[in-house]
Scaffold this motif. Sequence first.
Motif, short mmCIF file in Angstrom:
data_model
loop_
_atom_site.label_atom_id
_atom_site.label_comp_id
_atom_site.label_asym_id
_atom_site.label_seq_id
_atom_site.Cartn_x
_atom_site.Cartn_y
_atom_site.Cartn_z
N LEU A 1 0.84 -1.20 0.00
CA LEU A 1 0.00 0.00 0.00
C LEU A 1 0.87 1.25 0.00
N ASP A 2 0.28 2.37 -0.38
CA ASP A 2 1.03 3.64 -0.42
C ASP A 2 1.61 3.99 0.94
N CYS A 3 0.91 3.64 2.00
CA CYS A 3 1.39 3.99 3.34
C CYS A 3 2.63 3.18 3.71
N ARG B 1 6.21 1.06 7.16
CA ARG B 1 7.12 0.36 6.25
C ARG B 1 7.65 -0.94 6.84
N GLU C 1 -4.84 1.80 4.69
CA GLU C 1 -4.18 2.99 4.11
C GLU C 1 -4.46 4.22 4.97
N SER D 1 -1.31 5.61 7.29
CA SER D 1 -0.61 6.58 6.47
C SER D 1 0.22 7.51 7.35
#
Lengths: 416, 416
Positions: B12-14, B186, B206, B210
């Motif tokens: 995911l973007d996060c 991460r 997300e 985030s």
Amino acid sequence: MATPEIYVHRTLDCGVELAALPLPGRRTAAYEIRVLAGLVHEPAERLGLAGTLEETIDKGTQRFTAQQLTDAFDAIGAQASSRVGRESMVFRCACLPEYVEQALELHAEMLRRPTFPEEFCRVAVDLGKQELTALEDDPGELSRRLIAPHAYGPILGRHEHGTVETLESIRRDDLIEYWRRTFSARRMQIAVGGAVDVDRFAHRVEELFSGFGDGATAPDNDYRLEFSPGVRHQMKELEQQHILICWPGLSMTHPDAPIEQLVLAMLSDGMSSRLFVEVREKQGLVYWVSAWDEHPRQAGMLFMGASTTPARCEQTFRTLLREVDRLGEDVTEEELRRAKTGIIAKSQTHGDITRARVSELSGDLFHYGRPMPVEEKNRRIEAVTINDVRRYLNDNRRDKLCVLTLGTRPLEGAVA
Amino acid sequence: MATPEIYVHRTLDCGVELAALPLPGRRTAAYEIRVLAGLVHEPAERLGLAGTLEETIDKGTQRFTAQQLTDAFDAIGAQASSRVGRESMVFRCACLPEYVEQALELHAEMLRRPTFPEEFCRVAVDLGKQELTALEDDPGELSRRLIAPHAYGPILGRHEHGTVETLESIRRDDLIEYWRRTFSARRMQIAVGGAVDVDRFAHRVEELFSGFGDGATAPDNDYRLEFSPGVRHQMKELEQQHILICWPGLSMTHPDAPIEQLVLAMLSDGMSSRLFVEVREKQGLVYWVSAWDEHPRQAGMLFMGASTTPARCEQTFRTLLREVDRLGEDVTEEELRRAKTGIIAKSQTHGDITRARVSELSGDLFHYGRPMPVEEKNRRIEAVTINDVRRYLNDNRRDKLCVLTLGTRPLEGAVA
């Protein structure tokens, strides 16, 4: 929510009582065979006999050697296990649905035609003695063994490995005599669940167990619990101090049983339970604390246990009892609601597991004499009010306790 | 058989790595959050820190007190638990599908905004010390703790409760420093399964994670296993004698890993396994015997363990090693077939359990870096031949062993 589940309950012509819960979508089938033959049926001078039988009954049959029998289960990937209890022995199996009848055939062979080879009887007695030795190194188990005769009396309080003396006296003939006397279709309950065709399975049970053990006596249920209150200490060189407290509770069939279940949940189930929060998290008194119930067929026993340091033993003991009293004083609606939610949510998530459903069904037959649908159990839980909880705690006083401490330091003062 | 299952795998973007296995028919949902923060990330002078953090991270957040947080989980019937490991910490949850996002919100609050109240840090250190004390009364656990530094070396061989000295030195600031350094999106893997809407769940992850922990360092994977062969004895007044033997095995990603899995199954899985039959059932040498593997991320360790009497210690030791050698000499096609059937049948019956599927998925992410479908695992097992087994046992000699005995009697002679 899914459609209601259909339970099946029949007494077959062969004498077996069968309960079934078809769960067609599953990739699994599981069954549990309960034979009403347990520790209470042992001769007093042969304690450990039921456990020795459970250990040897799969060690050879008229058709198979021990190795052939276990190989046959393994060849179909069937996970079979067994356990001996106070009043019954259970033989469990989980397998792919297509093999459930083959597995049942193997179990029928094992239960009906065991040969109890001499050498395996000797090994089983040896293993039983080793279990008794190992128990000395396991304070949790040891304290449960030590309290049982006081909590339950000399018959229901027996231990599966008996004593070294009674174990050593066990011969092959004793196993055969016990098996003849207690193993029969009329003393069997079978629970089955998962992706099974119930009629076919029932038909197979009928074929496989017809005429089994017609010489065995009818089941008897008159094993009375004999509770002996008192505080007892067993000296043992341990780093920790184990405390067990118990008192008689309700049988599973008592109308107030759901109230008791919620009381236990508020005390000991989940991270927000009172014992966990008060005794462990806030006071750091113990590294292990718990409350639980045990249920012989017509009785109940409530337990609290903790593992602490010798110096904190008295304080822990008092705190445990205080927490039960306090529940009657300041239980809240939200707390009761959380306990209900926990029990009901667990009945759902737990319901996922075919084996767990089958075990529950087997327990229902044993305790209630019928399958009890999850919805019915949950309705009983939902119906409990805060006044029920207060009344229960008031009516069922903790004024006669059986207490056992194991470690280097006895409890001081006449506390029970 | 049912249609193949669809696995989802996204970063995911996060920064969170997400794997999902939708099982729409279930009444349950479960997830497992793995944070790549474990014992290996502790400062050497603060051993026990990761375990203390795992114990205190739910004891208060910016929004909730400890009690409010656990009450909030209990109010939706969510069963949350956590565990600390060598290289990661996992936070698990099982609940009714309709509450899965609410539970995830509670976990996000706990992981992102813990306050580590001083008094709970003190209690956690106290509990850790009590666990170390309790370990002294648990020979099985104690022997595993004692062999770990020799088997794995000083970093991978750490124990979750460290030592009394390092535990006592832990302060609230140490917890905060560790949390800041290692907790971040991460460094998180989430596995989810059951009756969940994956897109919705992913969207919620997300939103909730985030920007989490942008100050934390990137994960590192260079914790090398340092194996120190040798025979060691720990004197302890016990009735039994515990024996542990270990030697390095393969990592989960090694092409021969399925062969090793089958070798272990033939040795120790099921009633017809060699150790069970030869050591326990035929010889009655031990009441407990087992073989198993452990897997740090890039490594493997194989173990054999037994609990026996002091007098039988040498004989048990020799028999255990002999049984592994013998497998290379006389393994049969039927035996290999049974082991395959057992593993594959278990993958099916086990697949019943949503929580177990999610745990497996979480392990797949950790070890393989992707979900590995059950079918693929089973194909690898099916492909193993009897010659593979012989080759594996020949290539991977047991010539350097780490041995630990715990009890009253050391092993005699230079056996390893």
